[in-house]
Scaffold this motif. Structure first.
Motif, PDB file in Angstrom:
ATOM      1  N   UNK A  11     -15.406  94.183   5.283  1.00 22.13           N
ATOM      2  CA  UNK A  11     -14.415  93.423   6.059  1.00 22.13           C
ATOM      3  C   UNK A  11     -13.369  94.399   6.592  1.00 22.13           C
ATOM      4  N   UNK A  12     -13.690  95.058   7.690  1.00 13.30           N
ATOM      5  CA  UNK A  12     -12.787  96.085   8.208  1.00 13.30           C
ATOM      6  C   UNK A  12     -11.731  95.437   9.091  1.00 13.30           C
ATOM      7  N   UNK A  13     -10.570  95.204   8.504  1.00 14.20           N
ATOM      8  CA  UNK A  13      -9.543  94.433   9.199  1.00 14.20           C
ATOM      9  C   UNK A  13      -9.016  95.157  10.434  1.00 14.20           C
ATOM     10  N   UNK A  14      -9.084  96.482  10.471  1.00 17.23           N
ATOM     11  CA  UNK A  14      -8.575  97.213  11.636  1.00 17.23           C
ATOM     12  C   UNK A  14      -9.368  96.912  12.912  1.00 17.23           C
ATOM     13  N   UNK A  15     -10.582  96.396  12.772  1.00 18.12           N
ATOM     14  CA  UNK A  15     -11.334  96.014  13.966  1.00 18.12           C
ATOM     15  C   UNK A  15     -10.625  94.923  14.755  1.00 18.12           C
ATOM     16  N   UNK A  16      -9.717  94.211  14.113  1.00 18.02           N
ATOM     17  CA  UNK A  16      -8.925  93.197  14.831  1.00 18.02           C
ATOM     18  C   UNK A  16      -8.095  93.831  15.937  1.00 18.02           C
ATOM     19  N   UNK A  17      -7.856  95.141  15.855  1.00 18.94           N
ATOM     20  CA  UNK A  17      -7.067  95.820  16.886  1.00 18.94           C
ATOM     21  C   UNK A  17      -7.760  95.765  18.239  1.00 18.94           C
ATOM     22  N   UNK A  18      -9.101  95.702  18.257  1.00 16.12           N
ATOM     23  CA  UNK A  18      -9.768  95.521  19.544  1.00 16.12           C
ATOM     24  C   UNK A  18     -10.183  94.068  19.794  1.00 16.12           C
ATOM     25  N   UNK A  19     -10.258  93.251  18.732  1.00 14.94           N
ATOM     26  CA  UNK A  19     -10.538  91.832  18.941  1.00 14.94           C
ATOM     27  C   UNK A  19      -9.359  91.127  19.614  1.00 14.94           C
ATOM     28  N   UNK A  20      -8.156  91.470  19.173  1.00 20.90           N
ATOM     29  CA  UNK A  20      -6.943  90.816  19.681  1.00 20.90           C
ATOM     30  C   UNK A  20      -6.838  90.889  21.209  1.00 20.90           C
ATOM     31  N   UNK A  21      -6.999  92.065  21.849  1.00 19.04           N
ATOM     32  CA  UNK A  21      -6.907  92.089  23.316  1.00 19.04           C
ATOM     33  C   UNK A  21      -7.992  91.254  23.993  1.00 19.04           C
ATOM     34  N   UNK A  22      -9.184  91.168  23.380  1.00 16.36           N
ATOM     35  CA  UNK A  22     -10.251  90.375  23.994  1.00 16.36           C
ATOM     36  C   UNK A  22      -9.922  88.888  23.913  1.00 16.36           C
ATOM     37  N   UNK A  23      -9.436  88.434  22.765  1.00 17.61           N
ATOM     38  CA  UNK A  23      -9.063  87.025  22.647  1.00 17.61           C
ATOM     39  C   UNK A  23      -7.900  86.685  23.581  1.00 17.61           C
ATOM     40  N   UNK A  24      -6.991  87.636  23.748  1.00 19.70           N
ATOM     41  CA  UNK A  24      -5.894  87.429  24.706  1.00 19.70           C
ATOM     42  C   UNK A  24      -6.449  87.307  26.127  1.00 19.70           C
ATOM     43  N   UNK A  25      -7.451  88.144  26.442  1.00 23.13           N
ATOM     44  CA  UNK A  25      -8.088  88.103  27.769  1.00 23.13           C
ATOM     45  C   UNK A  25      -8.780  86.762  27.990  1.00 23.13           C
ATOM     46  N   UNK A  26      -9.477  86.267  26.972  1.00 20.24           N
ATOM     47  CA  UNK A  26     -10.162  84.973  27.092  1.00 20.24           C
ATOM     48  C   UNK A  26      -9.149  83.858  27.378  1.00 20.24           C
ATOM     49  N   UNK A  27      -8.037  83.885  26.657  1.00 18.30           N
ATOM     50  CA  UNK A  27      -7.021  82.846  26.873  1.00 18.30           C
ATOM     51  C   UNK A  27      -6.428  82.947  28.275  1.00 18.30           C
ATOM     52  N   UNK A  28      -6.297  84.171  28.785  1.00 13.37           N
ATOM     53  CA  UNK A  28      -5.780  84.342  30.142  1.00 13.37           C
ATOM     54  C   UNK A  28      -6.718  83.722  31.173  1.00 13.37           C
ATOM     55  N   UNK A  29      -8.030  83.707  30.891  1.00 14.59           N
ATOM     56  CA  UNK A  29      -9.010  83.140  31.817  1.00 14.59           C
ATOM     57  C   UNK A  29      -9.030  81.619  31.766  1.00 14.59           C
TER      58      UNK A  29
END
Length: 341
Positions: A115-133
């Motif tokens: 469970x590598x929590x630091x991977x959230x550092x690249x998940x967060x911008x993608x989820x933000x991008x999805x919400x922007x769409x």
């Protein structure tokens, strides 16, 4: 039975994954690759498992659990001043011989669920991008969730080497990463709203269970103290923010998990470093299920390790298919590149 390529898998693991990241595991991987007795022991792993991670994790698990042996003197996770890794193999081999039955039981029973929590550092911008769409709250479904740490990405804060902090300002978990290359994501001042969080795994790790907690901790490499600290902090966050975790086959359960999610939510199916454990037919089945769902509802699929190691975002809007490369990522989330427009 030792498969013909098991020795090469350990060599590859040492050369490409451990080099410059774990001197101890790099050295041991090369030595294990030359030792038939240890390869036989490691070969007890179930099909599809990343055997080097699993085998070395099993030894680490027993040491963290309190097994007394001189081998622990080589582990930075156990002693303040570890001995030279280049002198560790004799002790390692002796430990494996003395504890072969327990190691075999662990390797047969456990699976790698880092469970590598630091991977959230690249998940967060993608989820933000999805919400922007879509401007719709996100309905998260994570396949291979383990203990669910990545489902709480909006409970963490982030920085990317610019001096600015993003995400949750009151977070106890702060993740740092580097965005390489010329493109950077647009990070909003406010976090995207999350409507629901569901995680599925063949085996759910309960962080309130001492054995599960210890196993996940043992999968963190001995030299990686910062990862251990982040894991422990994120574990506390999971305990404080209950999420829906379901034990089962995430690919087979996916249609039923999607069913009932209202149209006013954006369905986000995601998984990181899980595809490499899926047989080819399971990968094809997953992509087919996503495509079938996309014919009747909007859906986003964020993943790596299916076609390649890069991070991808496939999605369906109004039944139209889009395929995008998000970028390259370091395995533990230390850096990533950004290609989404």
């Amino acid at each position: 039975m030792v498969t013909p390529n098991l020795a090469s898998r350990f060599k590859t693991f040492g050369q490409y994954e451990c080099h410059s990241s774990s001197n101890l595991y790099e050295f041991l991987s090369y030595k294990i690759a030359e030792d038939e007795e240890l390869l036989v022991l490691a070969s007890e792993a179930r099909d599809g498992q990343p055997v080097p991670n699993l085998f070395l994790g099993a030894i680490h698990y027993l040491l963290l659990k309190g097994k007394e042996h001189e081998l622990k003197e080589f582990y930075p996770s156990l002693v303040e001043n570890p001995r030279n890794p280049q002198k560790s193999f004799h002790s390692f081999r002796d430990f494996c011989r003395l504890n072969s039955q327990e190691i075999e039981e662990i390797v047969k029973a456990k699976i790698v669920q880092t469970n590598e929590v630091r991977r959230c550092a690249y998940l967060y911008p993608v989820f933000a991008w999805i919400f922007q769409q879509t401007e719709k709250p996100l309905a998260l479904i994570e396949i291979g969730t383990s203990a669910g740490l990545q489902l709480l990405w909006d409970k963490y804060s982030y920085s990317y080497g610019t001096g600015k902090t993003f995400g949750n300002p009151s977070a106890n978990v702060h993740l740092t990463s580097e965005i390489k290359g010329g493109h950077v994501p647009i990070l909003p001042a406010e976090l995207p709203p999350v409507a629901s969080r569901t995680g599925v795994d063949l085996h759910i790790n309960d962080l309130n269970n001492g054995e599960d907690f210890l196993w996940l901790k043992s999968l963190i490499w001995p030299e990686h103290q910062e990862r251990r600290t982040l894991f422990e902090k994120a574990a506390q966050c999971v305990k404080a923010n209950p999420i829906s975790l379901i034990e089962g086959d995430g690919v087979e359960l996916l249609p039923s998990l999607i069913e009932g999610i209202p149209e006013e939510h954006s369905i986000c199916v995601f998984h990181t470093h899980v595809g490499n454990q899926m047989p080819a037919e399971v990968k094809e089945n997953l992509l087919a299920k996503i495509k079938a769902s996309g014919q009747s509802q909007d859906i986003f699929h964020l993943y790596n390790n299916i076609q390649d190691r890069n991070l991808h975002l496939d999605y369906y809007l109004d039944s139209r298919e889009y395929k995008n490369l998000v970028g390259q990522t370091e395995g533990h989330g230390k850096w990533f590149t950004w290609e989404l427009n």
